[in-house]
Motif scaffolding. Structure first.
Motif, PDB file in Angstrom:
ATOM      1  N   UNK A  64       0.849  -1.186   0.000  1.00  0.00           N
ATOM      2  CA  UNK A  64       0.000   0.000   0.000  1.00  0.00           C
ATOM      3  C   UNK A  64       0.887   1.239   0.000  1.00  0.00           C
ATOM      4  N   UNK A  65       0.372   2.368  -0.467  1.00  0.00           N
ATOM      5  CA  UNK A  65       1.166   3.598  -0.472  1.00  0.00           C
ATOM      6  C   UNK A  65       1.589   3.957   0.951  1.00  0.00           C
ATOM      7  N   UNK A  66       2.774   4.479   1.078  1.00  0.00           N
ATOM      8  CA  UNK A  66       3.338   4.915   2.362  1.00  0.00           C
ATOM      9  C   UNK A  66       3.691   3.762   3.290  1.00  0.00           C
ATOM     10  N   UNK A  67       3.659   2.507   2.810  1.00  0.00           N
ATOM     11  CA  UNK A  67       4.091   1.381   3.644  1.00  0.00           C
ATOM     12  C   UNK A  67       5.594   1.499   3.856  1.00  0.00           C
ATOM     13  N   UNK A  68       6.064   1.401   5.087  1.00  0.00           N
ATOM     14  CA  UNK A  68       7.520   1.414   5.293  1.00  0.00           C
ATOM     15  C   UNK A  68       8.135   0.189   4.624  1.00  0.00           C
ATOM     16  N   UNK A 147      -3.223  -6.601  -1.163  1.00  0.00           N
ATOM     17  CA  UNK A 147      -2.556  -5.360  -1.542  1.00  0.00           C
ATOM     18  C   UNK A 147      -3.567  -4.386  -2.149  1.00  0.00           C
ATOM     19  N   UNK A 148      -3.292  -3.092  -2.010  1.00  0.00           N
ATOM     20  CA  UNK A 148      -4.250  -2.069  -2.427  1.00  0.00           C
ATOM     21  C   UNK A 148      -4.608  -2.187  -3.909  1.00  0.00           C
ATOM     22  N   UNK A 149      -3.632  -2.528  -4.759  1.00  0.00           N
ATOM     23  CA  UNK A 149      -3.923  -2.660  -6.198  1.00  0.00           C
ATOM     24  C   UNK A 149      -4.938  -3.770  -6.458  1.00  0.00           C
ATOM     25  N   UNK A 150      -4.832  -4.851  -5.734  1.00  0.00           N
ATOM     26  CA  UNK A 150      -5.772  -5.962  -5.884  1.00  0.00           C
ATOM     27  C   UNK A 150      -7.163  -5.560  -5.389  1.00  0.00           C
ATOM     28  N   UNK A 151      -7.244  -4.786  -4.313  1.00  0.00           N
ATOM     29  CA  UNK A 151      -8.530  -4.306  -3.801  1.00  0.00           C
ATOM     30  C   UNK A 151      -9.198  -3.399  -4.830  1.00  0.00           C
ATOM     31  N   UNK A 152      -8.412  -2.529  -5.457  1.00  0.00           N
ATOM     32  CA  UNK A 152      -8.951  -1.607  -6.467  1.00  0.00           C
ATOM     33  C   UNK A 152      -9.474  -2.389  -7.672  1.00  0.00           C
TER      34      UNK A 152
END
Length: 165
Positions: A64-68, A147-152
């Protein structure tokens, strides 16, 4: 009346103390099966083996964005305290290009008021507060995280088929 209450209270206290002394202390209740399975509350079980060396693995993609990002190398024995930060030996602005390491993110130079400072700010100085070494360890708990891309993509498919109701 006060004497009677004191006598009753004292008797109850003595009875509870005797009951506690008579309890069988050789049995330890079973532990709840949390992250460390099996055994009892009193048992000392051996720790699981340390996971594999991160240098043997390919670099992880962020979920996800901003994940360390995870640390792709071993850091055992690194000194990170208020006097010294070993990570900055390779990841500081001055050394990173020559070391071939990514420079510390600009966000690590921003204070709580979003003012950019010359040095890494105290709130971002202790790297392992957010970043962990990458390993091949098995997950401790099951997870249905995506992962966020998969959710989208899944949301777009559901929206196209009328599944969001």
């Amino acid at each position: 009346m006060k004497t009677l209450m004191t006598l009753v209270f004292g008797t109850l206290l003595a009875m509870s103390a005797m009951t506690a002394l008579q309890a069988d202390t050789s049995l330890s209740p079973s532990a709840p099966d949390g992250l460390r399975k099996g055994g009892t509350v009193g048992d000392s079980l051996p720790a699981p083996p340390i996971a594999g060396d991160p240098r043997d693995l390919k670099r992880e993609v962020r979920n996800y964005p901003e994940q360390p990002p995870v640390i792709p190398h071993a850091i055992r024995g690194y000194q990170i305290d208020k006097r010294f930060n070993r990570c900055l030996d390779c990841h500081s602005r001055e050394v990173a290009p020559a070391a071939g390491a990514p420079m510390v993110s600009i966000t690590h130079f921003m204070d709580r008021n979003n003012q950019v400072r010359a040095a890494v700010t105290p709130g971002r100085y202790f790297c392992t507060q957010c970043h962990v070494p990458q390993t091949d360890a098995e997950p401790l708990v099951e997870s249905d995280f995506l992962p966020v891309d998969q959710v989208i993509r899944q949301g777009a498919r559901d929206g196209a088929s009328g599944g969001n109701q």
